[in-house]
Design a protein around this motif. Structure first.
Motif, PDB file in Angstrom:
ATOM      1  N   TRP A 132      -2.485   1.469  15.111  1.00 25.43           N
ATOM      2  CA  TRP A 132      -3.620   2.192  14.528  1.00 25.43           C
ATOM      3  C   TRP A 132      -3.284   3.638  14.170  1.00 25.43           C
ATOM      4  O   TRP A 132      -4.142   4.360  13.650  1.00 25.43           O
ATOM      5  N   LEU A 133      -2.060   4.105  14.481  1.00 24.12           N
ATOM      6  CA  LEU A 133      -1.771   5.529  14.266  1.00 24.12           C
ATOM      7  C   LEU A 133      -1.274   5.804  12.850  1.00 24.12           C
ATOM      8  O   LEU A 133      -0.075   5.846  12.574  1.00 24.12           O
ATOM      9  N   SER A 134      -2.203   5.985  11.952  1.00 23.15           N
ATOM     10  CA  SER A 134      -1.894   6.345  10.568  1.00 23.15           C
ATOM     11  C   SER A 134      -3.171   6.931   9.966  1.00 23.15           C
ATOM     12  O   SER A 134      -4.242   6.807  10.561  1.00 23.15           O
ATOM     13  N   PRO A 135      -3.064   7.575   8.794  1.00 23.84           N
ATOM     14  CA  PRO A 135      -4.288   8.113   8.185  1.00 23.84           C
ATOM     15  C   PRO A 135      -5.320   6.994   8.006  1.00 23.84           C
ATOM     16  O   PRO A 135      -4.951   5.835   7.775  1.00 23.84           O
ATOM     17  N   LEU A 136      -6.591   7.334   8.105  1.00 22.25           N
ATOM     18  CA  LEU A 136      -7.648   6.323   7.944  1.00 22.25           C
ATOM     19  C   LEU A 136      -7.653   5.815   6.506  1.00 22.25           C
ATOM     20  O   LEU A 136      -7.212   6.528   5.599  1.00 22.25           O
ATOM     21  N   PRO A 137      -8.154   4.598   6.303  1.00 20.25           N
ATOM     22  CA  PRO A 137      -8.316   4.138   4.927  1.00 20.25           C
ATOM     23  C   PRO A 137      -9.248   5.096   4.169  1.00 20.25           C
ATOM     24  O   PRO A 137     -10.090   5.748   4.785  1.00 20.25           O
ATOM     25  N   ALA A 138      -9.074   5.168   2.853  1.00 24.43           N
ATOM     26  CA  ALA A 138      -9.924   6.079   2.077  1.00 24.43           C
ATOM     27  C   ALA A 138     -11.339   5.518   2.000  1.00 24.43           C
ATOM     28  O   ALA A 138     -11.522   4.323   1.780  1.00 24.43           O
ATOM     29  N   PHE A 139     -12.321   6.354   2.202  1.00 25.50           N
ATOM     30  CA  PHE A 139     -13.723   5.959   2.032  1.00 25.50           C
ATOM     31  C   PHE A 139     -14.214   6.514   0.703  1.00 25.50           C
ATOM     32  O   PHE A 139     -13.741   7.580   0.251  1.00 25.50           O
ATOM     33  N   SER A 140     -15.171   5.788   0.089  1.00 26.78           N
ATOM     34  CA  SER A 140     -15.524   6.104  -1.304  1.00 26.78           C
ATOM     35  C   SER A 140     -16.049   7.530  -1.479  1.00 26.78           C
ATOM     36  O   SER A 140     -15.837   8.150  -2.509  1.00 26.78           O
ATOM     37  N   LYS A 141     -16.703   8.072  -0.449  1.00 29.56           N
ATOM     38  CA  LYS A 141     -17.296   9.408  -0.617  1.00 29.56           C
ATOM     39  C   LYS A 141     -16.400  10.520  -0.079  1.00 29.56           C
ATOM     40  O   LYS A 141     -16.793  11.691  -0.062  1.00 29.56           O
TER      41      LYS A 141
END
Ligand code: HEM
Length: 392
Positions: A132-141
């Motif tokens: 789980w140690l990575s940048p979060l998925p991109a969120f639309s906003k």
């Protein structure tokens, strides 16, 4: 003159540093100076301090990028030095080569919490990178700024006293310099210590009571949500931090009436009670309807969207307000440093944030502008150093 004075100051500071490091006028290593012992948070322990600890008035999050030359051995040296600094300063003792040892006399619940970004873990042992140690998925906003996102090493420094905080940050930053460069520093605040009864839920800059529904530190529930069971093994007793910098538009929020503001969240502004209750801690009734048959707590309200049917999708929130002051005429730069601790951010934080990104009345006034994920290793015992499990 300003330039000359600044120059002399800089040379002077380096000179003093060098003198102290050379042993001249150096206070005995780790000397307990004559100050008050009031407000000491234990440093050593199974878990790092600064997570289950009562939130201090002030917290600064510092993220560093490792220098290209900082290899596994150098990372260990760095962590040993920083651990030693933190162990002493949090106990109101001067750090090694402390140039202002008197400033260490007041700790005021000082805590230092260490976090590792993916690059640091990779340099020590790439096989041990948590999935789980990575940048979060991109969120639309998302409107993320790289300058307030990511990082290799995190230091979360909290205190009830601004001087103690400042001194600790300076000592840690000085010692980190050889190994890493500062990437960003973000500071947040709550009410001053003593201004409210202990245990009062904080208010954010929208005036809302913020932090009511949260696992209680010390409870079994908290342990299940926050502490890692050892996935991967070296993380046992640790957790993860997701830090989101969320800008809040105070000017457009000002234009909304009280009824609109309360329905956006689903709670009252006066005491934070759910709109279906009268006290802050009352259970929320999402089924209740008004005389017209509409839900009392709107389905698009923040608390409805943030409440998951899946009880494993929960987090421990510890937010801090930030406010960089008003600017001429335009919107100020204020918001929330949203710190979320959980055993696994992908399983717990991401689905929650995905739902809020899809639909949340609060989105009208907020915008996520920074993001970082760190592995927070377990605590250490005296003689050890934070993160040692990763090296074993
Ligand atoms: C609840 C404000 C962002 C998750 C609340 C409450 C307020 C609030 C006023 C109600 C009181 C409480 O239980 O704390 C805000 C503001 C935000 C923000 C102003 C942004 C600036 C987020 C984010 C998440 C989140 C990013 C997670 C991804 C939650 C959860 C609850 C909550 C889980 C409790 C819901 C329940 O009743 O079960 N928030 N929040 N919030 N918020 Fe937020």
């Amino acid at each position: 003159l300003g330039g000359a004075a600044a120059g002399i100051g800089a040379v002077g500071a380096v000179g003093i540093d060098a003198a102290i490091r050379a042993g001249e006028e150096q206070p005995a290593e780790g000397a307990k100076t004559s100050g008050s012992e009031w407000g000491l948070e234990p440093f050593y322990g199974v878990h790092q301090a600064g997570i289950a600890t009562p939130p201090p008035a002030l917290t600064t999050f510092l993220a560093f990028d490792l220098l290209p030359t900082t290899d596994r051995g150098a990372i260990e040296r760095m962590l040993r030095i920083l651990t030693d600094d933190a162990a002493k300063l949090t106990q109101a003792r001067s750090a090694l080569a402390d140039s202002e040892p008197e400033l260490a006399e007041v700790a005021a619940h000082l805590t230092v919490t260490f976090g590792f970004g993916p690059e640091l873990v990779r340099r020590v042992n790439a096989n041990r990178l948590p999935a789980w140690l990575s940048p979060l998925p991109a969120f639309s906003k998302d409107a993320l700024n790289n300058a307030t996102s990511h990082g290799d090493l995190l230091l979360q420094v909290g205190s009830d006293d601004p001087l103690s905080l400042s001194h600790c940050i300076r000592m840690l930053s000085k010692d980190a310099r050889t190994f890493a460069t500062l990437r960003w520093s973000q500071s947040g605040f709550r009410n001053a210590k003593g201004s409210q009864p202990q245990g009062t839920t904080m208010r954010n800059l929208f005036g809302q009571v913020d932090g009511t529904v949260n696992p209680a530190p010390g409870s079994e529930d908290f342990a299940g949500v926050v502490w890692s069971g050892g996935e991967p093994e070296w993380m046992a007793g640790g957790t993860s931090l997701v830090l989101r910098r969320i800008a809040m538009n105070l000017d457009t929020w000002d234009m909304v009436d009280r009824v609109g503001r309360e329905s956006a969240v689903g709670r009252t502004l006066s005491n934070g009670a759910p709109l279906t209750g009268s006290e802050e801690q009352d259970e929320t009734d999402f089924q209740a309807t008004n005389t017209l048959g509409f839900p009392v707590i709107a389905t698009e309200s923040h608390i409805r969207r943030a409440r998951s049917e899946n009880t494993s999708e929960r987090i421990f929130r510890r937010g801090y307000n930030y406010d960089d002051g008003p600017t001429t005429g335009a919107d100020g730069n204020a918001g929330l440093l949203f710190a979320s601790y959980q055993a696994d951010p992908v399983a717990q934080f991401v689905p929650l944030q995905q739902r809020l990104d899809d639909l949340d009345m609060l989105n009208e006034w907020i915008s996520h502008v920074g993001s970082a994920v760190f592995a927070i290793p377990a605590g250490c015992a005296e003689g050890g150093f934070v993160g040692e499990q990763l090296f074993q």
